[in-house]
Design a protein around this motif. Structure first.
Motif, PDB file in Angstrom:
ATOM      1  N   ALA A   1      46.215  54.723  14.495  1.00 32.77           N
ATOM      2  CA  ALA A   1      46.672  55.399  15.712  1.00 32.77           C
ATOM      3  C   ALA A   1      45.564  56.334  16.164  1.00 32.77           C
ATOM      4  O   ALA A   1      44.684  56.702  15.378  1.00 32.77           O
ATOM      5  CB  ALA A   1      47.962  56.173  15.449  1.00 32.77           C
ATOM      6  N   VAL A   2      45.603  56.731  17.435  1.00 33.22           N
ATOM      7  CA  VAL A   2      44.587  57.617  17.998  1.00 33.22           C
ATOM      8  C   VAL A   2      45.145  59.026  18.084  1.00 33.22           C
ATOM      9  O   VAL A   2      46.121  59.278  18.782  1.00 33.22           O
ATOM     10  CB  VAL A   2      44.137  57.138  19.392  1.00 33.22           C
ATOM     11  CG1 VAL A   2      43.092  58.082  19.971  1.00 33.22           C
ATOM     12  CG2 VAL A   2      43.591  55.717  19.322  1.00 33.22           C
ATOM     13  N   ASN A   3      44.548  59.932  17.329  1.00 32.77           N
ATOM     14  CA  ASN A   3      44.931  61.352  17.317  1.00 32.77           C
ATOM     15  C   ASN A   3      46.440  61.579  17.137  1.00 32.77           C
ATOM     16  O   ASN A   3      47.070  62.277  17.944  1.00 32.77           O
ATOM     17  CB  ASN A   3      44.444  62.043  18.593  1.00 32.77           C
ATOM     18  CG  ASN A   3      42.936  62.189  18.627  1.00 32.77           C
ATOM     19  OD1 ASN A   3      42.289  62.305  17.597  1.00 32.77           O
ATOM     20  ND2 ASN A   3      42.370  62.194  19.827  1.00 32.77           N
ATOM     21  N   PRO A   4      47.026  61.017  16.080  1.00 35.99           N
ATOM     22  CA  PRO A   4      48.450  61.279  15.810  1.00 35.99           C
ATOM     23  C   PRO A   4      48.605  62.654  15.160  1.00 35.99           C
ATOM     24  O   PRO A   4      48.829  62.767  13.951  1.00 35.99           O
ATOM     25  CB  PRO A   4      48.828  60.145  14.855  1.00 35.99           C
ATOM     26  CG  PRO A   4      47.556  59.895  14.091  1.00 35.99           C
ATOM     27  CD  PRO A   4      46.437  60.119  15.066  1.00 35.99           C
ATOM     28  N   SER A   5      48.504  63.709  15.954  1.00 40.51           N
ATOM     29  CA  SER A   5      48.385  65.065  15.423  1.00 40.51           C
ATOM     30  C   SER A   5      49.720  65.714  15.069  1.00 40.51           C
ATOM     31  O   SER A   5      49.732  66.787  14.469  1.00 40.51           O
ATOM     32  CB  SER A   5      47.641  65.950  16.423  1.00 40.51           C
ATOM     33  OG  SER A   5      48.384  66.089  17.624  1.00 40.51           O
ATOM     34  N   TYR A   6      50.831  65.096  15.466  1.00 41.73           N
ATOM     35  CA  TYR A   6      52.129  65.618  15.035  1.00 41.73           C
ATOM     36  C   TYR A   6      53.113  64.462  14.912  1.00 41.73           C
ATOM     37  O   TYR A   6      53.072  63.514  15.715  1.00 41.73           O
ATOM     38  CB  TYR A   6      52.677  66.680  15.997  1.00 41.73           C
ATOM     39  CG  TYR A   6      53.553  67.685  15.268  1.00 41.73           C
ATOM     40  CD1 TYR A   6      52.983  68.783  14.626  1.00 41.73           C
ATOM     41  CD2 TYR A   6      54.923  67.506  15.173  1.00 41.73           C
ATOM     42  CE1 TYR A   6      53.767  69.682  13.917  1.00 41.73           C
ATOM     43  CE2 TYR A   6      55.714  68.394  14.467  1.00 41.73           C
ATOM     44  CZ  TYR A   6      55.130  69.488  13.841  1.00 41.73           C
ATOM     45  OH  TYR A   6      55.909  70.361  13.130  1.00 41.73           O
ATOM     46  N   LEU A   7      53.989  64.561  13.897  1.00 47.55           N
ATOM     47  CA  LEU A   7      54.907  63.477  13.558  1.00 47.55           C
ATOM     48  C   LEU A   7      56.331  64.003  13.451  1.00 47.55           C
ATOM     49  O   LEU A   7      56.559  65.185  13.179  1.00 47.55           O
ATOM     50  CB  LEU A   7      54.529  62.858  12.197  1.00 47.55           C
ATOM     51  CG  LEU A   7      53.071  62.559  11.896  1.00 47.55           C
ATOM     52  CD1 LEU A   7      52.920  62.123  10.440  1.00 47.55           C
ATOM     53  CD2 LEU A   7      52.543  61.487  12.834  1.00 47.55           C
ATOM     54  N   VAL A   8      57.290  63.115  13.632  1.00 48.10           N
ATOM     55  CA  VAL A   8      58.679  63.411  13.322  1.00 48.10           C
ATOM     56  C   VAL A   8      59.325  62.129  12.796  1.00 48.10           C
ATOM     57  O   VAL A   8      59.015  61.028  13.266  1.00 48.10           O
ATOM     58  CB  VAL A   8      59.439  63.963  14.550  1.00 48.10           C
ATOM     59  CG1 VAL A   8      59.640  62.897  15.625  1.00 48.10           C
ATOM     60  CG2 VAL A   8      60.776  64.546  14.140  1.00 48.10           C
ATOM     61  N   VAL A   9      60.190  62.279  11.804  1.00 44.22           N
ATOM     62  CA  VAL A   9      60.898  61.155  11.206  1.00 44.22           C
ATOM     63  C   VAL A   9      62.306  61.117  11.783  1.00 44.22           C
ATOM     64  O   VAL A   9      62.972  62.153  11.915  1.00 44.22           O
ATOM     65  CB  VAL A   9      60.959  61.297   9.672  1.00 44.22           C
ATOM     66  CG1 VAL A   9      61.659  60.094   9.040  1.00 44.22           C
ATOM     67  CG2 VAL A   9      59.553  61.451   9.093  1.00 44.22           C
ATOM     68  N   SER A  10      62.788  59.940  12.138  1.00 44.98           N
ATOM     69  CA  SER A  10      64.127  59.813  12.709  1.00 44.98           C
ATOM     70  C   SER A  10      65.178  60.220  11.669  1.00 44.98           C
ATOM     71  O   SER A  10      64.923  60.148  10.459  1.00 44.98           O
ATOM     72  CB  SER A  10      64.383  58.384  13.187  1.00 44.98           C
ATOM     73  OG  SER A  10      64.408  57.489  12.083  1.00 44.98           O
ATOM     74  N   PRO A  11      66.371  60.651  12.108  1.00 42.59           N
ATOM     75  CA  PRO A  11      67.402  61.089  11.160  1.00 42.59           C
ATOM     76  C   PRO A  11      67.748  60.055  10.101  1.00 42.59           C
ATOM     77  O   PRO A  11      68.029  60.409   8.953  1.00 42.59           O
ATOM     78  CB  PRO A  11      68.599  61.393  12.067  1.00 42.59           C
ATOM     79  CG  PRO A  11      67.993  61.764  13.377  1.00 42.59           C
ATOM     80  CD  PRO A  11      66.783  60.876  13.512  1.00 42.59           C
ATOM     81  N   ASP A  12      67.722  58.760  10.463  1.00 44.10           N
ATOM     82  CA  ASP A  12      68.033  57.716   9.479  1.00 44.10           C
ATOM     83  C   ASP A  12      66.791  57.235   8.735  1.00 44.10           C
ATOM     84  O   ASP A  12      66.884  56.342   7.889  1.00 44.10           O
ATOM     85  CB  ASP A  12      68.745  56.534  10.147  1.00 44.10           C
ATOM     86  CG  ASP A  12      67.888  55.869  11.233  1.00 44.10           C
ATOM     87  OD1 ASP A  12      66.683  56.188  11.356  1.00 44.10           O
ATOM     88  OD2 ASP A  12      68.442  55.038  11.981  1.00 44.10           O
ATOM     89  N   GLU A  13      65.636  57.824   9.064  1.00 44.86           N
ATOM     90  CA  GLU A  13      64.351  57.537   8.422  1.00 44.86           C
ATOM     91  C   GLU A  13      63.909  56.077   8.586  1.00 44.86           C
ATOM     92  O   GLU A  13      63.080  55.577   7.834  1.00 44.86           O
ATOM     93  CB  GLU A  13      64.365  57.939   6.947  1.00 44.86           C
ATOM     94  CG  GLU A  13      64.575  59.439   6.755  1.00 44.86           C
ATOM     95  CD  GLU A  13      64.298  59.923   5.346  1.00 44.86           C
ATOM     96  OE1 GLU A  13      64.233  59.093   4.416  1.00 44.86           O
ATOM     97  OE2 GLU A  13      64.132  61.145   5.169  1.00 44.86           O
ATOM     98  N   LYS A  14      64.427  55.415   9.614  1.00 47.74           N
ATOM     99  CA  LYS A  14      63.989  54.047   9.886  1.00 47.74           C
ATOM    100  C   LYS A  14      62.758  54.015  10.793  1.00 47.74           C
ATOM    101  O   LYS A  14      62.080  52.985  10.882  1.00 47.74           O
ATOM    102  CB  LYS A  14      65.123  53.256  10.543  1.00 47.74           C
ATOM    103  CG  LYS A  14      66.307  52.976   9.626  1.00 47.74           C
ATOM    104  CD  LYS A  14      67.366  52.144  10.337  1.00 47.74           C
ATOM    105  CE  LYS A  14      68.540  51.833   9.424  1.00 47.74           C
ATOM    106  NZ  LYS A  14      69.575  51.015  10.123  1.00 47.74           N
ATOM    107  N   PHE A  15      62.490  55.129  11.462  1.00 48.45           N
ATOM    108  CA  PHE A  15      61.374  55.169  12.408  1.00 48.45           C
ATOM    109  C   PHE A  15      60.605  56.472  12.256  1.00 48.45           C
ATOM    110  O   PHE A  15      61.152  57.498  11.831  1.00 48.45           O
ATOM    111  CB  PHE A  15      61.882  55.039  13.849  1.00 48.45           C
ATOM    112  CG  PHE A  15      62.725  53.815  14.093  1.00 48.45           C
ATOM    113  CD1 PHE A  15      62.134  52.572  14.295  1.00 48.45           C
ATOM    114  CD2 PHE A  15      64.104  53.904  14.080  1.00 48.45           C
ATOM    115  CE1 PHE A  15      62.914  51.444  14.484  1.00 48.45           C
ATOM    116  CE2 PHE A  15      64.892  52.786  14.284  1.00 48.45           C
ATOM    117  CZ  PHE A  15      64.292  51.551  14.480  1.00 48.45           C
ATOM    118  N   VAL A  16      59.329  56.398  12.611  1.00 51.12           N
ATOM    119  CA  VAL A  16      58.471  57.585  12.677  1.00 51.12           C
ATOM    120  C   VAL A  16      57.860  57.629  14.062  1.00 51.12           C
ATOM    121  O   VAL A  16      57.384  56.600  14.569  1.00 51.12           O
ATOM    122  CB  VAL A  16      57.370  57.543  11.603  1.00 51.12           C
ATOM    123  CG1 VAL A  16      56.381  58.694  11.792  1.00 51.12           C
ATOM    124  CG2 VAL A  16      57.983  57.604  10.205  1.00 51.12           C
TER     125      VAL A  16
END
Length: 393
Positions: free
Chosen positions: A79-94
């Motif tokens: 990915a290009v400059n993925p400087s912040y992340l969040v995980v979905s409540p069910d943890e199936k997606f980021v």
């Protein structure tokens, strides 16, 4: 043609054997064994990075032991400059921001294959505003929002049934400025988070010295705006604060704001979406620091930590009075250069610091009685780490 393919495969295997390099299948087998050997203390550690300077290629996934601090590398999602992340409540997606300029700034979706510890790219959607530096998801997992530093705005995305993101709609812009003509010439949204009960959305604006609050009334997925524009309320902070990140006390009674420019933590009483300022305390005594970055309350509510960059790089440590939420200085832990982001393990035993300019993640133990930190020496070497998130294994 078949003979060429067979010879090529034989050569690849022999070359890998002679040079010590692993084939993709061997890498996958090793990775599967690492994930399969996970214990109840293990978690996934997701690392967002800056890629624009070279060295890093995207988001890195590790297996991390929350008791010992040991880690194993699992995979990379480009990915290009993925400087912040969040995980979905069910943890199936980021979901990740692509922190770039006009026309190139995005929110990016990855499916999270937890069985293998792999992120698979699904789609990206333009934020329609430059410089997204923070990403949040609501409790239902149906709405994703980015705080756009460059554009002074919040972008809202619908989460489709397959986890992908819709186009940004709406994009809410803000206006204003602060006393610092260099850093506060206009609005600069730096973070956006829902309250613990999910009823309100708060946003910190470094450029205007304000905290914005909205009533969260639903999801764009359900045909409603995620925010009630009529409910917007503004809370002014002391001039030159430069609001950046904030955190809530575990019981939801207190709100802690970190000023990037002032270097102060501002303590508020929190009640039904309202904020009442009660204390201002400096994170360090260095004059003109202007680089405070991240803030977190320990899971047990006993301590608060705040990172400082640019001068005296390190973590300020405060004890929290459980009766009124006020802070008292407990210590200061020097770290590697530019600790832009850090995270505390859910069990409260370890604190990990993303030291961006030293290209490493430092692992510290937390003293449960004093809150002080001790470096375990178990650094995770990765180029330009700037965001750390945990997910269950």
């Amino acid at each position: 043609m078949k003979r060429k393919i067979i010879f090529a495969l034989i050569f690849a295997v022999l070359f890998a054997a002679c040079t010590g390099r692993k084939t993709k299948k061997e890498d996958m087998d090793t990775m599967n064994k690492v994930v399969a050997s996970a214990t109840p203390d293990d978690m996934f550690l997701l690392v967002g990075t800056y890629t624009s300077e070279g060295g890093s290629q995207g988001i890195y996934v590790y297996k991390f032991d929350t008791e010992t601090g040991k880690s194993d590398s699992l995979s990379l999602a480009e990915a290009v400059n993925p400087s912040y992340l969040v995980v979905s409540p069910d943890e199936k997606f980021v979901y990740a921001v692509g922190e770039n300029g006009d026309g190139e700034s995005t929110a990016v979706t990855f499916a999270f294959d937890k069985g293998r510890g792999v992120l698979q790219y699904l789609n990206s959607s333009n934020t329609e505003s430059p410089g997204p530096c923070f990403i949040e998801i609501d409790k239902t997992g149906k709405s994703v929002l980015t705080a756009n530093y460059g554009g002074g705005s919040i972008s809202i995305f619908q989460v489709n049934d397959d986890g992908t993101l819709s186009s940004a709609d709406p994009v809410i812009g803000f206006e204003g400025s602060g006393p610092d003509t260099t850093r506060q010439e206009s609005s600069h949204l730096h973070s956006v988070r829902f309250s613990p009960d999910g009823k309100f959305l708060f946003a910190a604006d470094l450029g205007t010295d304000k905290i914005y609050r909205y009533n969260a009334i639903g999801s764009v997925f359900e045909g409603q705006p995620v925010l009630s524009q009529a409910s917007l309320k503004e809370f002014s902070t002391p001039a030159g604060t430069g609001p950046r990140h904030f955190d809530f006390y575990p019981n939801g009674k207190y709100f802690y704001l970190l000023g990037e420019l002032s270097g102060d933590v501002i303590v508020y009483d929190y009640d039904g979406g309202d904020l009442k300022e009660k204390q201002v305390i400096a994170t360090d005594s260095v004059e003109g620091l202007r680089g405070s970055a991240d803030i977190h309350v320990s899971p047990d509510g006993k301590f608060l930590y705040a990172s400082n960059r640019l001068k005296a790089d390190g973590i300020a440590i405060f004890s929290i009075d459980p009766d009124d939420g006020t802070l008292a200085k407990a210590g200061y832990q020097p770290t590697g250069r530019h600790p832009r982001n850090f995270v505390i393990t859910p069990n409260g035993k370890l604190l990990l610091v993303a030291s961006r300019d030293d290209n490493k993640i430092q692992v510290f133990t937390i003293n449960n009685e004093t809150g002080l930190l001790t470096d375990t020496g178990q650094d995770i070497n990765v180029s330009k780490p700037v965001c750390l998130k945990f997910a269950t294994m």
